[in-house]
Design a protein around this motif. Structure first.
Motif, mmCIF file in Angstrom:
data_model
loop_
_atom_site.group_PDB
_atom_site.id
_atom_site.type_symbol
_atom_site.label_atom_id
_atom_site.label_comp_id
_atom_site.label_asym_id
_atom_site.label_seq_id
_atom_site.Cartn_x
_atom_site.Cartn_y
_atom_site.Cartn_z
ATOM 1 N N THR A 132 42.226 58.696 155.571
ATOM 2 C CA THR A 132 41.807 59.755 154.616
ATOM 3 C C THR A 132 41.736 59.336 153.014
ATOM 4 O O THR A 132 40.831 59.469 152.326
ATOM 5 C CB THR A 132 42.889 61.009 154.600
ATOM 6 O OG1 THR A 132 42.750 61.495 155.903
ATOM 7 C CG2 THR A 132 42.652 61.991 153.632
ATOM 8 N N LEU A 133 42.743 58.336 152.675
ATOM 9 C CA LEU A 133 42.757 57.714 151.558
ATOM 10 C C LEU A 133 41.678 56.784 151.283
ATOM 11 O O LEU A 133 41.424 56.536 150.132
ATOM 12 C CB LEU A 133 44.260 57.174 151.274
ATOM 13 C CG LEU A 133 45.504 57.961 151.392
ATOM 14 C CD1 LEU A 133 46.505 57.015 151.232
ATOM 15 C CD2 LEU A 133 45.178 58.986 150.318
ATOM 16 N N SER A 134 41.165 55.930 152.257
ATOM 17 C CA SER A 134 40.351 55.071 152.253
ATOM 18 C C SER A 134 38.743 55.440 152.424
ATOM 19 O O SER A 134 37.774 54.883 151.844
ATOM 20 C CB SER A 134 40.275 53.806 153.122
ATOM 21 O OG SER A 134 40.218 54.295 154.462
ATOM 22 N N ILE A 151 42.128 50.096 152.353
ATOM 23 C CA ILE A 151 41.628 51.014 151.447
ATOM 24 C C ILE A 151 40.798 50.294 150.376
ATOM 25 O O ILE A 151 39.850 50.837 149.693
ATOM 26 C CB ILE A 151 43.174 51.360 150.799
ATOM 27 C CG1 ILE A 151 43.886 52.198 151.687
ATOM 28 C CG2 ILE A 151 42.932 51.916 149.393
ATOM 29 C CD1 ILE A 151 45.307 52.631 151.482
ATOM 30 N N GLN A 152 40.920 48.952 149.838
ATOM 31 C CA GLN A 152 40.083 48.371 149.210
ATOM 32 C C GLN A 152 38.666 48.109 149.699
ATOM 33 O O GLN A 152 37.600 48.725 148.852
ATOM 34 C CB GLN A 152 40.614 46.878 149.180
ATOM 35 C CG GLN A 152 41.783 46.647 148.208
ATOM 36 C CD GLN A 152 42.071 45.153 147.754
ATOM 37 O OE1 GLN A 152 40.988 44.316 147.254
ATOM 38 N NE2 GLN A 152 43.094 44.781 148.029
ATOM 39 N N VAL A 173 54.729 51.794 151.120
ATOM 40 C CA VAL A 173 54.631 51.380 149.911
ATOM 41 C C VAL A 173 53.333 50.733 149.423
ATOM 42 O O VAL A 173 52.686 50.981 148.457
ATOM 43 C CB VAL A 173 55.903 50.484 149.467
ATOM 44 C CG1 VAL A 173 55.517 49.746 148.282
ATOM 45 C CG2 VAL A 173 57.099 51.329 149.526
ATOM 46 N N THR A 174 52.901 49.890 150.585
ATOM 47 C CA THR A 174 51.735 49.273 150.545
ATOM 48 C C THR A 174 50.539 50.124 150.424
ATOM 49 O O THR A 174 49.794 50.097 149.554
ATOM 50 C CB THR A 174 51.383 48.503 152.000
ATOM 51 O OG1 THR A 174 52.395 47.489 152.072
ATOM 52 C CG2 THR A 174 50.128 47.871 151.839
ATOM 53 N N ILE A 175 50.468 51.310 151.143
ATOM 54 C CA ILE A 175 49.381 52.383 151.046
ATOM 55 C C ILE A 175 49.440 52.790 149.792
ATOM 56 O O ILE A 175 48.206 53.300 149.088
ATOM 57 C CB ILE A 175 49.555 53.378 152.125
ATOM 58 C CG1 ILE A 175 49.543 52.725 153.645
ATOM 59 C CG2 ILE A 175 48.625 54.532 152.127
ATOM 60 C CD1 ILE A 175 49.640 53.687 154.777
ATOM 61 N N LEU A 176 50.593 53.254 149.246
ATOM 62 C CA LEU A 176 50.586 54.054 148.073
ATOM 63 C C LEU A 176 50.157 53.209 146.649
ATOM 64 O O LEU A 176 49.284 53.665 145.946
ATOM 65 C CB LEU A 176 52.074 54.686 147.654
ATOM 66 C CG LEU A 176 52.483 55.225 146.568
ATOM 67 C CD1 LEU A 176 51.701 56.643 146.409
ATOM 68 C CD2 LEU A 176 53.927 55.544 146.326
#
Length: 337
Positions: free
Chosen positions: A144-146, A182-183, A220-223
């Protein structure tokens, strides 16, 4: 086309020979296959085993720096050695070496910049029920975030084109998998996945000590990764939320003030004013963070140009280096298998 298969290692001298023996010697569309071991501060003879097995490239860290740093070191080494495609796999034999051809194929044909090996987490017999649930939930969040369509976000079995490897800059110290996705998603790289085979784990994971610790560090990494590329959305959203919450106590005070009963309700005005102030400050932080993110994009663009300039300067050196033929590499591995 040159493929380099990189394997981050920590005390893998015992299992490394079997892993190396199962790596492919030829793949359709690939002219040269080489291997790169990243010895992340091993206390055993991991590097020595790699040398004896004829591994062409060995990167050694004097002390353990973690998986993300080992991955970064491997990517830098593979790029400097002229890799057109880089495959990352594990040393513990979890992934089927023959499936490297499957994840490389979409990159070879130009259909994808990155191809992820999908372990079919939902019905993988080698995963327990709890792990399957966590993997599916985590993959949904990252997907979802990526803004990607990847169902196994934390799979470390992946093929990366040279261009994608140059564009990705891993910033986490824990695991590169979610940060990279995500990047890549936010940079509009073409990402796909293919189903792969897996084997049962031969030992506990060395990446994390417990499931709660893994969840914490991955969260933490995802955020951090998401906020880096969506700072304005995150901070303005938080600022608007604080502002909205501040409106309610102020409205409450005004209601009592209009009805003539404002005495004793001053605390609502104080709380509301404080929340409005926080909302404005967070929104301003969002604007500043967005400017920093824009500056990061410019810096990354400059880094990409510098890398390509360095490549052109290194090309004469690369062409002058004698490269082992595929037949020589095959016979070398067969003697040791």
């Amino acid at each position: 086309m040159k493929l380099i298969i990189q394997i981050p290692c920590l005390n893998e001298a015992e299992v490394l020979p079997e892993t190396l023996a199962k790596l492919p010697r030829s793949i359709p569309g690939v002219d040269t296959i080489e291997y790169c071991i990243i010895d992340d501060g091993s206390s055993d003879d991991t590097s020595g085993v790699a040398k004896r097995w004829g591994v062409q490239h060995i990167v050694r860290h004097r002390r353990n720096k973690g998986l993300a740093e080992a991955f970064r070191s491997g990517i830098d080494k593979c790029l400097s050695e002229g890799a057109d495609i880089i495959v990352n796999t594990d040393a513990d034999g979890q992934y089927e070496g023959a499936d490297i051809a499957k994840i490389v194929a979409p990159v070879v044909t130009g259909e994808a910049d990155i191809c992820i090996g999908d372990r079919s987490v939902g019905n993988n017999a080698h995963f327990g029920a709890g792990k399957r649930l966590l993997q599916r939930l985590g993959s949904y969040v990252v997907r979802t975030l990526s803004a990607t369509d990847i169902t196994d976000a934390v799979s470390g079995f992946r093929a990366i084109s040279r261009d994608a490897a140059q564009r990705i800059n891993i910033t986490t110290d824990f695991s590169y998998t979610t940060d990279m996705l995500i990047q890549a998603g936010r940079k509009k790289l073409a990402i796909t996945s293919v189903p792969i085979r897996t084997h049962a784990a031969t030992r506990p994971s060395r990446l994390f000590k417990s499931i709660p610790k893994f969840i914490q560090q991955t969260g933490v990494t995802i955020l951090r990764a998401y906020t880096t590329f969506n700072s304005l959305r995150v901070f303005v959203g938080l600022g608007m939320l604080a502002t909205l919450l501040g409106v309610f106590p102020i409205a409450r005070f005004l209601w009592f003030f209009i009805t003539g009963d404002s005495q004793g309700h001053i605390q609502s005005l104080v709380i509301g004013g404080a929340l409005l102030t926080v909302g404005v400050l967070v929104t301003v932080l969002g604007i500043l963070a967005d400017l920093i993110a824009t500056n990061r994009k410019l810096l990354e663009a400059n880094m990409l140009k510098l890398r390509r300039i360095e490549e052109k300067l290194d090309q004469p050196k690369q062409s002058a280096k004698p490269a082992p033929s595929a037949d020589e590499g095959d016979s070398d591995f067969r003697r040791r298998a």
